[in-house]
Motif scaffolding. Structure first.
Motif, PDB file in Angstrom:
ATOM      1  N   TYR A 199       0.831  -1.204   0.000  1.00 61.98           N
ATOM      2  CA  TYR A 199       0.000   0.000   0.000  1.00 61.98           C
ATOM      3  C   TYR A 199       0.866   1.255   0.000  1.00 61.98           C
ATOM      4  O   TYR A 199       0.633   2.191  -0.770  1.00 61.98           O
ATOM      5  CB  TYR A 199      -0.939  -0.017   1.215  1.00 61.98           C
ATOM      6  CG  TYR A 199      -1.844   1.195   1.294  1.00 61.98           C
ATOM      7  CD1 TYR A 199      -2.951   1.306   0.462  1.00 61.98           C
ATOM      8  CD2 TYR A 199      -1.587   2.223   2.193  1.00 61.98           C
ATOM      9  CE1 TYR A 199      -3.782   2.416   0.527  1.00 61.98           C
ATOM     10  CE2 TYR A 199      -2.418   3.329   2.266  1.00 61.98           C
ATOM     11  CZ  TYR A 199      -3.511   3.419   1.440  1.00 61.98           C
ATOM     12  OH  TYR A 199      -4.326   4.513   1.496  1.00 61.98           O
ATOM     13  N   THR A 200       1.885   1.274   0.849  1.00 68.15           N
ATOM     14  CA  THR A 200       2.788   2.415   0.913  1.00 68.15           C
ATOM     15  C   THR A 200       3.510   2.594  -0.416  1.00 68.15           C
ATOM     16  O   THR A 200       3.670   3.721  -0.892  1.00 68.15           O
ATOM     17  CB  THR A 200       3.796   2.239   2.064  1.00 68.15           C
ATOM     18  OG1 THR A 200       3.063   2.102   3.277  1.00 68.15           O
ATOM     19  CG2 THR A 200       4.731   3.429   2.166  1.00 68.15           C
ATOM     20  N   ASN A 201       3.932   1.501  -1.018  1.00 68.15           N
ATOM     21  CA  ASN A 201       4.605   1.584  -2.314  1.00 68.15           C
ATOM     22  C   ASN A 201       3.689   2.174  -3.386  1.00 68.15           C
ATOM     23  O   ASN A 201       4.124   2.960  -4.222  1.00 68.15           O
ATOM     24  CB  ASN A 201       5.122   0.211  -2.748  1.00 68.15           C
ATOM     25  CG  ASN A 201       6.326  -0.219  -1.945  1.00 68.15           C
ATOM     26  OD1 ASN A 201       7.063   0.616  -1.419  1.00 68.15           O
ATOM     27  ND2 ASN A 201       6.526  -1.516  -1.834  1.00 68.15           N
ATOM     28  N   VAL A 202       2.415   1.807  -3.362  1.00 73.85           N
ATOM     29  CA  VAL A 202       1.447   2.357  -4.320  1.00 73.85           C
ATOM     30  C   VAL A 202       1.289   3.859  -4.100  1.00 73.85           C
ATOM     31  O   VAL A 202       1.332   4.647  -5.052  1.00 73.85           O
ATOM     32  CB  VAL A 202       0.092   1.629  -4.230  1.00 73.85           C
ATOM     33  CG1 VAL A 202      -0.990   2.375  -5.001  1.00 73.85           C
ATOM     34  CG2 VAL A 202       0.222   0.200  -4.733  1.00 73.85           C
ATOM     35  N   ILE A 203       1.119   4.267  -2.841  1.00 75.62           N
ATOM     36  CA  ILE A 203       0.955   5.691  -2.532  1.00 75.62           C
ATOM     37  C   ILE A 203       2.198   6.466  -2.974  1.00 75.62           C
ATOM     38  O   ILE A 203       2.092   7.539  -3.574  1.00 75.62           O
ATOM     39  CB  ILE A 203       0.675   5.901  -1.019  1.00 75.62           C
ATOM     40  CG1 ILE A 203      -0.675   5.290  -0.633  1.00 75.62           C
ATOM     41  CG2 ILE A 203       0.743   7.370  -0.643  1.00 75.62           C
ATOM     42  CD1 ILE A 203      -1.866   5.899  -1.333  1.00 75.62           C
ATOM     43  N   ARG A 204       3.374   5.939  -2.676  1.00 71.47           N
ATOM     44  CA  ARG A 204       4.623   6.612  -3.068  1.00 71.47           C
ATOM     45  C   ARG A 204       4.724   6.721  -4.591  1.00 71.47           C
ATOM     46  O   ARG A 204       5.210   7.723  -5.106  1.00 71.47           O
ATOM     47  CB  ARG A 204       5.824   5.876  -2.489  1.00 71.47           C
ATOM     48  CG  ARG A 204       5.916   6.028  -0.977  1.00 71.47           C
ATOM     49  CD  ARG A 204       7.029   5.228  -0.387  1.00 71.47           C
ATOM     50  NE  ARG A 204       8.293   5.871  -0.717  1.00 71.47           N
ATOM     51  CZ  ARG A 204       9.451   5.224  -0.756  1.00 71.47           C
ATOM     52  NH1 ARG A 204       9.521   3.944  -0.505  1.00 71.47           N
ATOM     53  NH2 ARG A 204      10.549   5.887  -1.041  1.00 71.47           N
ATOM     54  N   HIS A 257       3.947  10.886  -7.747  1.00 72.91           N
ATOM     55  CA  HIS A 257       4.546  11.545  -8.916  1.00 72.91           C
ATOM     56  C   HIS A 257       3.507  12.101  -9.884  1.00 72.91           C
ATOM     57  O   HIS A 257       3.827  12.901 -10.746  1.00 72.91           O
ATOM     58  CB  HIS A 257       5.442  10.554  -9.679  1.00 72.91           C
ATOM     59  CG  HIS A 257       6.626  10.098  -8.885  1.00 72.91           C
ATOM     60  ND1 HIS A 257       7.768  10.847  -8.784  1.00 72.91           N
ATOM     61  CD2 HIS A 257       6.829   8.979  -8.149  1.00 72.91           C
ATOM     62  CE1 HIS A 257       8.645  10.198  -8.027  1.00 72.91           C
ATOM     63  NE2 HIS A 257       8.096   9.069  -7.620  1.00 72.91           N
ATOM     64  N   ARG A 258       2.284  11.696  -9.758  1.00 66.14           N
ATOM     65  CA  ARG A 258       1.248  12.090 -10.708  1.00 66.14           C
ATOM     66  C   ARG A 258       0.633  13.444 -10.328  1.00 66.14           C
ATOM     67  O   ARG A 258       0.286  13.669  -9.171  1.00 66.14           O
ATOM     68  CB  ARG A 258       0.167  11.035 -10.751  1.00 66.14           C
ATOM     69  CG  ARG A 258       0.725   9.634 -10.953  1.00 66.14           C
ATOM     70  CD  ARG A 258      -0.080   8.878 -11.944  1.00 66.14           C
ATOM     71  NE  ARG A 258       0.308   7.481 -11.980  1.00 66.14           N
ATOM     72  CZ  ARG A 258       1.181   6.990 -12.851  1.00 66.14           C
ATOM     73  NH1 ARG A 258       1.741   7.775 -13.726  1.00 66.14           N
ATOM     74  NH2 ARG A 258       1.472   5.705 -12.849  1.00 66.14           N
ATOM     75  N   PRO A 259       0.463  14.332 -11.315  1.00 69.50           N
ATOM     76  CA  PRO A 259      -0.108  15.655 -11.021  1.00 69.50           C
ATOM     77  C   PRO A 259      -1.481  15.594 -10.344  1.00 69.50           C
ATOM     78  O   PRO A 259      -1.772  16.390  -9.464  1.00 69.50           O
ATOM     79  CB  PRO A 259      -0.194  16.330 -12.394  1.00 69.50           C
ATOM     80  CG  PRO A 259       0.867  15.665 -13.198  1.00 69.50           C
ATOM     81  CD  PRO A 259       0.896  14.232 -12.713  1.00 69.50           C
ATOM     82  N   TRP A 260      -2.342  14.667 -10.729  1.00 67.96           N
ATOM     83  CA  TRP A 260      -3.671  14.589 -10.132  1.00 67.96           C
ATOM     84  C   TRP A 260      -3.586  14.259  -8.646  1.00 67.96           C
ATOM     85  O   TRP A 260      -4.416  14.717  -7.865  1.00 67.96           O
ATOM     86  CB  TRP A 260      -4.571  13.591 -10.861  1.00 67.96           C
ATOM     87  CG  TRP A 260      -4.157  12.150 -10.740  1.00 67.96           C
ATOM     88  CD1 TRP A 260      -3.410  11.442 -11.639  1.00 67.96           C
ATOM     89  CD2 TRP A 260      -4.457  11.245  -9.669  1.00 67.96           C
ATOM     90  NE1 TRP A 260      -3.220  10.150 -11.185  1.00 67.96           N
ATOM     91  CE2 TRP A 260      -3.856  10.007  -9.978  1.00 67.96           C
ATOM     92  CE3 TRP A 260      -5.168  11.365  -8.479  1.00 67.96           C
ATOM     93  CZ2 TRP A 260      -3.938   8.900  -9.153  1.00 67.96           C
ATOM     94  CZ3 TRP A 260      -5.256  10.260  -7.641  1.00 67.96           C
ATOM     95  CH2 TRP A 260      -4.643   9.043  -7.977  1.00 67.96           C
ATOM     96  N   PHE A 261      -2.580  13.472  -8.255  1.00 70.62           N
ATOM     97  CA  PHE A 261      -2.430  13.107  -6.850  1.00 70.62           C
ATOM     98  C   PHE A 261      -2.109  14.348  -6.010  1.00 70.62           C
ATOM     99  O   PHE A 261      -2.625  14.513  -4.906  1.00 70.62           O
ATOM    100  CB  PHE A 261      -1.340  12.042  -6.685  1.00 70.62           C
ATOM    101  CG  PHE A 261      -1.270  11.459  -5.304  1.00 70.62           C
ATOM    102  CD1 PHE A 261      -2.083  10.401  -4.943  1.00 70.62           C
ATOM    103  CD2 PHE A 261      -0.403  11.969  -4.355  1.00 70.62           C
ATOM    104  CE1 PHE A 261      -2.032   9.853  -3.676  1.00 70.62           C
ATOM    105  CE2 PHE A 261      -0.338  11.436  -3.078  1.00 70.62           C
ATOM    106  CZ  PHE A 261      -1.159  10.378  -2.736  1.00 70.62           C
ATOM    107  N   ALA A 262      -1.262  15.223  -6.571  1.00 65.92           N
ATOM    108  CA  ALA A 262      -0.935  16.471  -5.872  1.00 65.92           C
ATOM    109  C   ALA A 262      -2.176  17.347  -5.723  1.00 65.92           C
ATOM    110  O   ALA A 262      -2.381  17.978  -4.679  1.00 65.92           O
ATOM    111  CB  ALA A 262       0.169  17.218  -6.614  1.00 65.92           C
ATOM    112  N   THR A 263      -3.004  17.398  -6.746  1.00 64.58           N
ATOM    113  CA  THR A 263      -4.234  18.191  -6.683  1.00 64.58           C
ATOM    114  C   THR A 263      -5.161  17.658  -5.596  1.00 64.58           C
ATOM    115  O   THR A 263      -5.691  18.426  -4.777  1.00 64.58           O
ATOM    116  CB  THR A 263      -4.961  18.170  -8.046  1.00 64.58           C
ATOM    117  OG1 THR A 263      -4.073  18.700  -9.040  1.00 64.58           O
ATOM    118  CG2 THR A 263      -6.235  18.990  -8.011  1.00 64.58           C
TER     119      THR A 263
END
Length: 156
Positions: free
Chosen positions: A4-9, A13-19
């Motif tokens: 799970y942590t690896n998936v979140i990490r 990197h994806r712009p949508w995740f930052a949004t």
């Protein structure tokens, strides 16, 4: 580190995740306060998180923000990445104006700290520590086009 942590990490990197992450900050702050830091908006993970409370440089009022951190001995290393936006987050300007702050950790433990902006060789030393915690910080540097402030928070 779990899957799970690896998936979140990886998603970091994806712009949508930052949004989504920026929008979730108020919820994350509330959730961490209510659970004593045991649960964050992305769930229980191996990612080290804290609540940083600074004094507003204009208002003088306490301002709290949830952050990832890298341990460095007794100190905490935090980045003012602002999710890769082109401007520095307000909390980093607050620390520059008044370096006294408080860190709240899981279990509700509060630690008074003094912040120091990491520059030069010190920044070069601590940057790999934060990248090990959140590899997307390198992506945020590229996306933001600015030098991301890095602070070492030492217990006072």
């Amino acid at each position: 580190m779990g899957w799970y942590t690896n998936v979140i990490r990886s998603l970091g990197h994806r712009p949508w995740f930052a949004t989504v992450g920026r929008a979730a900050v108020p919820v994350d702050r509330w959730l961490q306060r209510k659970t004593g830091g045991r649960i964050t908006v992305i769930g229980r993970t191996a990612l080290p998180t804290l609540l940083l409370t600074t004094n507003g440089r204009k208002s003088g009022l306490p301002r709290t923000v949830p952050l990832l951190y890298a341990p460095d001995g007794d100190a905490f290393v935090v980045t003012a990445s602002n999710w890769g936006q082109q401007h520095h987050p307000a909390w980093s300007a607050n620390l520059l104006a008044s370096p006294e702050a408080t860190v709240s950790l899981a279990g509700g433990r509060e630690i008074p700290v003094r912040a120091a902006l990491a520059e030069g060789a010190e920044r070069d030393r601590v940057w790999p520590l934060v990248i090990r915690v959140w590899p997307a910080y390198d992506t945020y540097v590229e996306r933001s086009g600015r030098a991301i402030r890095v602070f070492v928070l030492t217990p006072s």
